[in-house]
Design an enzyme around this catalytic site. Structure first.
Site, PDB file in Angstrom:
ATOM      1  N   GLU A  47       5.020  -5.211 -15.422  1.00 39.68           N
ATOM      2  CA  GLU A  47       4.677  -6.444 -14.812  1.00 39.68           C
ATOM      3  C   GLU A  47       3.455  -5.900 -13.710  1.00 39.68           C
ATOM      4  OE1 GLU A  47       8.093  -7.404 -11.873  1.00 39.68           O
ATOM      5  OE2 GLU A  47       6.613  -7.912 -10.763  1.00 39.68           O
ATOM      6  N   ARG A  51      -2.670  -8.455  -7.409  1.00 37.56           N
ATOM      7  CA  ARG A  51      -3.561  -7.913  -6.411  1.00 37.56           C
ATOM      8  C   ARG A  51      -4.528  -7.625  -6.473  1.00 37.56           C
ATOM      9  NH1 ARG A  51       1.999  -4.486  -3.834  1.00 37.56           N
ATOM     10  NH2 ARG A  51       3.354  -6.572  -4.220  1.00 37.56           N
ATOM     11  N   LYS A 134      14.861 -11.761  -8.571  1.00 35.50           N
ATOM     12  CA  LYS A 134      14.460 -10.724  -7.990  1.00 35.50           C
ATOM     13  C   LYS A 134      14.559 -10.260  -6.506  1.00 35.50           C
ATOM     14  CE  LYS A 134       9.805  -9.025  -6.512  1.00 35.50           C
ATOM     15  NZ  LYS A 134       9.274  -7.746  -7.296  1.00 35.50           N
TER      16      LYS A 134
HETATM   17  C1  3PG Z   1       5.772  -4.589  -5.325  1.00 37.24           C
HETATM   18  O1  3PG Z   1       5.651  -5.457  -4.579  1.00 37.24           O
HETATM   19  O2  3PG Z   1       5.040  -3.973  -4.530  1.00 37.24           O
HETATM   20  C2  3PG Z   1       6.876  -3.825  -6.353  1.00 37.24           C
HETATM   21  O3  3PG Z   1       7.634  -4.658  -5.983  1.00 37.24           O
HETATM   22  C3  3PG Z   1       6.428  -2.394  -6.535  1.00 37.24           C
HETATM   23  O4  3PG Z   1       7.628  -2.210  -5.503  1.00 37.24           O
HETATM   24  P1  3PG Z   1       8.324  -0.595  -5.380  1.00 37.24           P
HETATM   25  O5  3PG Z   1       5.659   0.484  -5.270  1.00 37.24           O
HETATM   26  O6  3PG Z   1       8.174   0.053  -3.961  1.00 37.24           O
HETATM   27  O7  3PG Z   1       8.346  -0.143  -7.074  1.00 37.24           O
END
Ligand code: 3PG
Length: 215
Positions: A47, A51, A134
């Site tokens: 995924e 960002r 989710k």
């Molecule tokens: C996020 O939003 O950063 C992802 O869901 C991953 O989260 P994590 O970095 O805590 O695994």
């Protein structure tokens, strides 16, 4: 796509490996090799979080890696949903859900995994027809005990918890009946990733895949 079809499609893509690797891509260099390592390790679902300015190009790149199932993450708006689709994502993931995003997903062929953190949010998504959600941010929203508790009144909903999941706790989540898969950045956020040590990440991914299968 209809919400129930979206949920079934995405569960189908994640059910085998049960781990979704969430990737922040700020540099495209070598990402295809990283994806090949993850695919060959048995963790083909990546995924890419929307960002960074490179994220859409990273999705296009990974969509061309044989066997890689690439999703667009951190999708907040209908416009991002359309961009994810046109860049070759297999599905979209959102940290939450808005009426605008749900309506756009219904009019678009890209399956959506929407997010929720509370019983009311889960109920609303269930009313729309989603049965794969989710759970975000998982760790700070109550983690394993919260998911177990949500399974009491809503056993038909399955979750992909994400946020604060790592090598030390992902198996605890995968043991839950209502968790189809977990998501997290732990394989691609440490020094091996910063130093582009793809083989090292492949080794960790193989171990993760083996442990996930055993749950
Ligand atoms: C996020 O939003 O950063 C992802 O869901 C991953 O989260 P994590 O970095 O805590 O695994």
């Amino acid at each position: 796509m209809k919400p129930d079809e979206s949920s079934s499609y995405i569960i189908g893509k994640c059910a085998d490996s049960r781990v979704v690797t969430t990737l922040t891509a700020d540099n495209l260099s070598g990402l295809n090799i990283l994806a090949e390592e993850l695919v060959s390790a048995g963790l083909p679902v990546i995924e890419v979080l929307l960002r960074t300015s490179e994220a859409l190009d990273a999705i296009s790149l990974l969509a061309r890696v044989p066997g890689c199932i690439v999703a667009a993450g951190s999708v907040l708006t209908p416009q991002q949903l359309a961009q994810a689709r046109s860049n070759g994502a297999s599905f979209a993931v959102s940290p939450g859900a808005t009426d605008a995003l749900i309506a756009a997903a219904a009019d678009c062929e890209l399956p959506l995994l929407p997010g929720a953190a509370t019983a009311s949010e889960v109920m609303k998504l269930g009313e729309h027809g989603f049965h794969f959600i989710k759970f975000f941010p998982a760790a700070t929203s109550g983690g394993v005990p919260a998911l177990r508790a949500l399974g009491g009144p809503m056993p038909q909903i399955r979750f992909c918890p994400t946020g604060g999941i790592g090598a030390d706790n992902f198996e605890q989540y995968l043991c839950l009946k209502n968790v189809a898969a977990v998501g997290g950045s732990w394989l691609v956020s440490g020094s091996a990733f910063r130093h582009r040590q793809w083989a090292e990440i492949g080794k960790a991914a193989r171990r993760t895949a083996r442990l996930a299968k055993a749950k």
